[in-house]
Design an enzyme around this catalytic site. Sequence first.
Site, PDB file in Angstrom:
ATOM      1  N   GLU A 105       1.600  -5.121  -1.787  1.00  0.00           N
ATOM      2  CA  GLU A 105       0.809  -5.885  -2.750  1.00  0.00           C
ATOM      3  C   GLU A 105       1.526  -6.029  -4.085  1.00  0.00           C
ATOM      4  O   GLU A 105       1.351  -5.194  -4.975  1.00  0.00           O
ATOM      5  CB  GLU A 105      -0.555  -5.214  -2.976  1.00  0.00           C
ATOM      6  CG  GLU A 105      -1.466  -5.280  -1.787  1.00  0.00           C
ATOM      7  CD  GLU A 105      -2.854  -4.675  -2.056  1.00  0.00           C
ATOM      8  OE1 GLU A 105      -3.089  -4.143  -3.152  1.00  0.00           O
ATOM      9  OE2 GLU A 105      -3.698  -4.748  -1.147  1.00  0.00           O
TER      10      GLU A 105
ATOM     11  N   GLU B 121      -4.210  -5.971   5.488  1.00  0.00           N
ATOM     12  CA  GLU B 121      -5.053  -4.881   4.958  1.00  0.00           C
ATOM     13  C   GLU B 121      -6.371  -5.468   4.462  1.00  0.00           C
ATOM     14  O   GLU B 121      -6.386  -6.484   3.770  1.00  0.00           O
ATOM     15  CB  GLU B 121      -4.340  -4.164   3.806  1.00  0.00           C
ATOM     16  CG  GLU B 121      -5.124  -2.955   3.282  1.00  0.00           C
ATOM     17  CD  GLU B 121      -4.485  -2.329   2.048  1.00  0.00           C
ATOM     18  OE1 GLU B 121      -3.310  -1.918   2.107  1.00  0.00           O
ATOM     19  OE2 GLU B 121      -5.186  -2.257   1.014  1.00  0.00           O
TER      20      GLU B 121
END
Length: 496
Positions: free
Chosen positions: A219, A307
């Site tokens: 991320e 995710e």
Amino acid sequence: MNNTRFLKGAVLIMAALVCILCGVIAGMVIAGKNQPASAPESGSQTAVQKEKEKSENSESSSESGQDPEKEPETELPSAAGGEYYGALQVKGASLCDSKGNPVQLRGVSTHGLAWFPQYVNAKLVKELHEKWNANVLRLAMYTAENGGYCTDGNKKDLKKLIDDGVTYASDENMYVIIDWHILSDNNPNINKKEAKKFFREISEKYADRDNVIYEICNEPNGDTAWKDIKSYAEEIISVIRKNDKHAVILVGTPNWSQYVNEAAADPVQGQENIMYTLHFYAATHKEELRNTLKAAYDAGLPVFVSEYGVCEANGNGMVDVESANEWMKLLDSCNISHVAWNLANKEEASSMFLPSCTKTDGFTKKDLSDGGKWIYAMLTGDKKAMEEEPSGVPEGIVQIKTSDKNLKAALTVSGSWESDGKKVYQYRLSISNKSGEAADGWEVEIQFENGIELSDNWNGKFKADGKKLIVKPVDYNKKINGNAAVSDIGFTVSMK
Ligand code: IDC
């Protein structure tokens, strides 16, 4: 006779003391391992205390033996098993099998490998495949947090965990994602040198395995722009492609892997089998992010949800089943693959196993957190798994009242033991909002059989008064959305 009894007693007490001591030491070690510096603090109970309670807990149950009235708990039943499609390829916006038929991968992610290595085990991977229908396992390796690969982590140990994970997944005919889990290192270029070395090494090692997927930056966040990520991706992809021409490679997107629109406007050129990740946490991200995903998909961008959580973006707080269901509707309609966060028993809503459960395989429905139950039910289609725990009155309690008729409180005993001749109970509380409208606050009043003394509590504000306990929310679980619930509120009381 008396002597033998005395001896037996002494041995038991010694054993108990040793167990408690070991528990405390283990607790300290585990606490040190599991709690990265940036871990959100969940309530006032420390991990050491919890571990201590766990050890005291299991100790008392081993002394008193099994409760004969308790129904035996059965392990999760066999399910259809997650499907394997051989070598994958990306065509347009779709992930496809070798013949070009769109396929969807569905599975779960580990927590940080350094913090919860115990869940990388062959039995659990088999169980996830056969009983949870998962066909993909994600191995999350933090790069910068405590124990991170690029900070103070043990590179050899971390690579061994990855290797074990890849072996267990391969033995099960499952896909496996090797996740370079950047987070506090918000720009993947910060550790690019290490990343290149790592991906060079592992792509060489796993080049022959059709089931390995590389996720090159979990991320990116902060002010990391898509152009920074894109240039990083181009370099890492070329490193991987030298060894592995066809593996699927997942590229993160700006703002914690949410701005897939930016990747859609300017995707990586001249490479095959590249996908872009979108991550969501159902209680935080809703319609707006779903629209971003749909638009990118419609524009032809291959998206992979590597995710997601059913709770809030901080990995804790409330579980939003309604929003999670909406997300799944969208992902299923576009055949978008998804991977749930996380395989651990940490005291946080995103962990699939209850903190009181220290098993690492052979799970039963009772071992699952509310989020874990939803994930299991979604993957297997076993709706029953999501049924609420009985909200009747558990041991030691006379009555439970909530401030609003639409709010239903469920209380369960998560442990009980004796201390100083007093009975100690640990309870877990969850509150679900049965109406479609959000509730802006809540209060639960619990009436006990006897006077109580509160010894510990988390994720709430607690006030004990004689035989009564009032529980009020803390900031992050004050609001309960329509048809949603807050959970993982807990407390320990001793009965006078
Ligand atoms: C969280 C873990 C938490 C840990 C923290 C470290 O759940 O136990 O202390 O990381 O900072 C992400 C990240 C993922 C986060 C998760 C929940 O990829 O690492 O895990 N999350 O906050 N993105 C959105 C949410």
